[in-house]
Motif scaffolding. Structure first.
Motif, PDB file in Angstrom:
ATOM      1  N   VAL A 102       0.941  -1.210  -0.018  1.00 33.80           N
ATOM      2  CA  VAL A 102       0.031   0.098   0.062  1.00 33.80           C
ATOM      3  C   VAL A 102       0.948   1.132  -0.157  1.00 33.80           C
ATOM      4  N   VAL A 103       0.330   2.197  -0.961  1.00 34.08           N
ATOM      5  CA  VAL A 103       1.351   3.498  -0.949  1.00 34.08           C
ATOM      6  C   VAL A 103       1.301   4.137   0.306  1.00 34.08           C
ATOM      7  N   ALA A 104       2.405   4.686   0.781  1.00 36.27           N
ATOM      8  CA  ALA A 104       2.566   5.090   1.872  1.00 36.27           C
ATOM      9  C   ALA A 104       3.330   6.659   1.686  1.00 36.27           C
ATOM     10  N   ASP A 105       3.360   7.204   0.572  1.00 35.46           N
ATOM     11  CA  ASP A 105       4.011   8.616   0.470  1.00 35.46           C
ATOM     12  C   ASP A 105       2.958   9.691  -0.283  1.00 35.46           C
ATOM     13  N   GLN A 106       1.531   9.223  -0.108  1.00 37.16           N
ATOM     14  CA  GLN A 106       0.760   9.989  -0.513  1.00 37.16           C
ATOM     15  C   GLN A 106      -0.121  10.343   0.625  1.00 37.16           C
ATOM     16  N   HIS A 107      -0.245  11.799   0.901  1.00 34.62           N
ATOM     17  CA  HIS A 107      -0.914  12.218   2.086  1.00 34.62           C
ATOM     18  C   HIS A 107      -2.305  12.912   1.936  1.00 34.62           C
ATOM     19  N   GLY A 108      -3.200  12.585   2.835  1.00 37.20           N
ATOM     20  CA  GLY A 108      -4.463  13.165   2.566  1.00 37.20           C
ATOM     21  C   GLY A 108      -5.207  12.884   3.988  1.00 37.20           C
ATOM     22  N   ALA A 109      -6.605  12.821   3.735  1.00 35.03           N
ATOM     23  CA  ALA A 109      -7.520  12.490   4.907  1.00 35.03           C
ATOM     24  C   ALA A 109      -8.914  11.618   4.381  1.00 35.03           C
ATOM     25  N   PRO A 110      -9.085  10.610   4.879  1.00 37.54           N
ATOM     26  CA  PRO A 110     -10.265  10.032   4.386  1.00 37.54           C
ATOM     27  C   PRO A 110     -11.549  10.689   4.680  1.00 37.54           C
ATOM     28  N   THR A 111     -12.551  10.689   3.898  1.00 38.51           N
ATOM     29  CA  THR A 111     -13.721  11.443   4.349  1.00 38.51           C
ATOM     30  C   THR A 111     -14.978  10.466   3.862  1.00 38.51           C
ATOM     31  N   PHE A 112     -15.851  10.416   4.825  1.00 36.66           N
ATOM     32  CA  PHE A 112     -17.026   9.401   4.921  1.00 36.66           C
ATOM     33  C   PHE A 112     -18.343  10.065   4.066  1.00 36.66           C
ATOM     34  N   ALA A 113     -18.760   9.406   3.312  1.00 34.63           N
ATOM     35  CA  ALA A 113     -19.891  10.019   2.579  1.00 34.63           C
ATOM     36  C   ALA A 113     -20.998  10.503   3.349  1.00 34.63           C
ATOM     37  N   ASP A 114     -21.331   9.933   4.604  1.00 39.58           N
ATOM     38  CA  ASP A 114     -22.420  10.282   5.260  1.00 39.58           C
ATOM     39  C   ASP A 114     -22.246  11.681   5.998  1.00 39.58           C
TER      40      ASP A 114
END
Length: 296
Positions: free
Chosen positions: A175-187
């Motif tokens: 799994v890629v470990a050098d892309q940074h962000g934040a999961p966002t849930f649809a609800d």
């Protein structure tokens, strides 16, 4: 309020159509093959028939890699569609909520992007979404664009469901470990739009509540970090977890460039709209619980 939801079976639209009635609204969901948002005649007919008091556009062409070879369709759905919706909404005098993406940035910045940062999409998907933002707000200034990233839910295709499926099949995963962000849930994204509706309906053009805002989950992580959280949660619910191996973006080439930095600064949405970035870890728990309940 009668709300026209563009999209019916996508991740966010599924949540919207379930949650709008609970909030006291009447919801109508439209998507192909019954409705084509790239057709001015069909958009106008939908407005004439349903007479919405607000519109939420949760539809998009999201096949990031395929968009590189199918730019015409990506721009039709992601740019022409929002423009036509904006024109119809302006004629009807109703506000629009629209979802966009971190891909409007090139991902090379060293800090979370703010709404003041200049867009610089590097692929067709991001370019088409940026065009949609601009055309929508040009057509209907009483619009809100919520830029988000890494959307997941118990519905449709997304990273959580992909990880869980592969985790059952493979003893180890890269799994890629050098892309940074934040999961966002649809609800959470659906709840944000619904909370805005009364204010948008009453606000005149030029009000600070209209414009572009960033809204993702928090805290920031990497895809590898997100995968670790997914499998920790899955293990707590009885699913065996594979061994996770961190890799670089270069180890996993794709047709379209992925942004290394997908972090969005969500402070403006909190300050102006009163909408806080939700903790994605709570969203992940809800998602895993929902998936466990539907497991055969």
């Amino acid at each position: 309020m009668r709300v026209l939801v563009i999209g019916r079976t996508g991740q966010i639209s599924t949540e919207l159509l379930a949650r709008l009635p609970r909030a006291g609204h009447e919801a109508v969901g439209l998507e192909p093959p019954d409705f084509d948002m790239t057709s001015a005649a069909q958009v106008d007919a939908a407005f004439a028939h349903y007479r919405p008091e607000a519109v939420i556009n949760a539809a998009a062409y999201t096949a990031v890699d395929r968009a590189e070879d199918d730019r015409a369709l990506a721009f039709a759905v992601n740019a022409t569609g929002p423009h036509l919706l904006g024109e119809a909404a302006a004629r009807a005098g109703v506000p629009v909520v629209h979802y966009s993406t971190d891909y409007i940035f090139d991902g090379t910045g060293g800090r979370p992007y703010t709404e003041a940062d200049a867009p610089a999409p590097v692929g067709a998907y991001g370019a088409s979404k940026l065009a949609g933002e601009l055309l929508l707000h040009l057509a209907q200034p009483r619009s809100v664009t919520l830029r988000t990233a890494w959307v997941c839910s118990a519905h449709g295709n997304n990273f959580v469901k992909t990880m869980l499926r592969f985790g059952k099949e493979r003893p180890e995963m890269r799994v890629v470990a050098d892309q940074h962000g934040a999961p966002t849930f649809a609800d959470d994204l659906a709840d944000a739009a619904i909370a805005l509706l009364p204010r948008l309906a009453a606000a005149p053009a030029g009000d600070r509540c209209f414009g572009v805002f960033h809204l993702t989950g928090q805290p920031h992580t990497t895809w590898h970090g997100f995968a670790e959280a997914i499998f920790a949660g899955a293990a707590a619910r009885g699913q065996a977890a594979p061994k996770l191996i961190p890799i670089t973006t270069a180890d996993y080439p794709t047709r379209a460039v992925r942004p290394a930095n997908s972090r969005l600064d969500c402070s403006r949405a909190a300050a102006i709209l009163g909408i806080q970035a939700a903790d994605w870890r709570a969203g992940l728990d809800r998602c895993l619980d929902a998936l466990k309940e539907t497991r055969p």
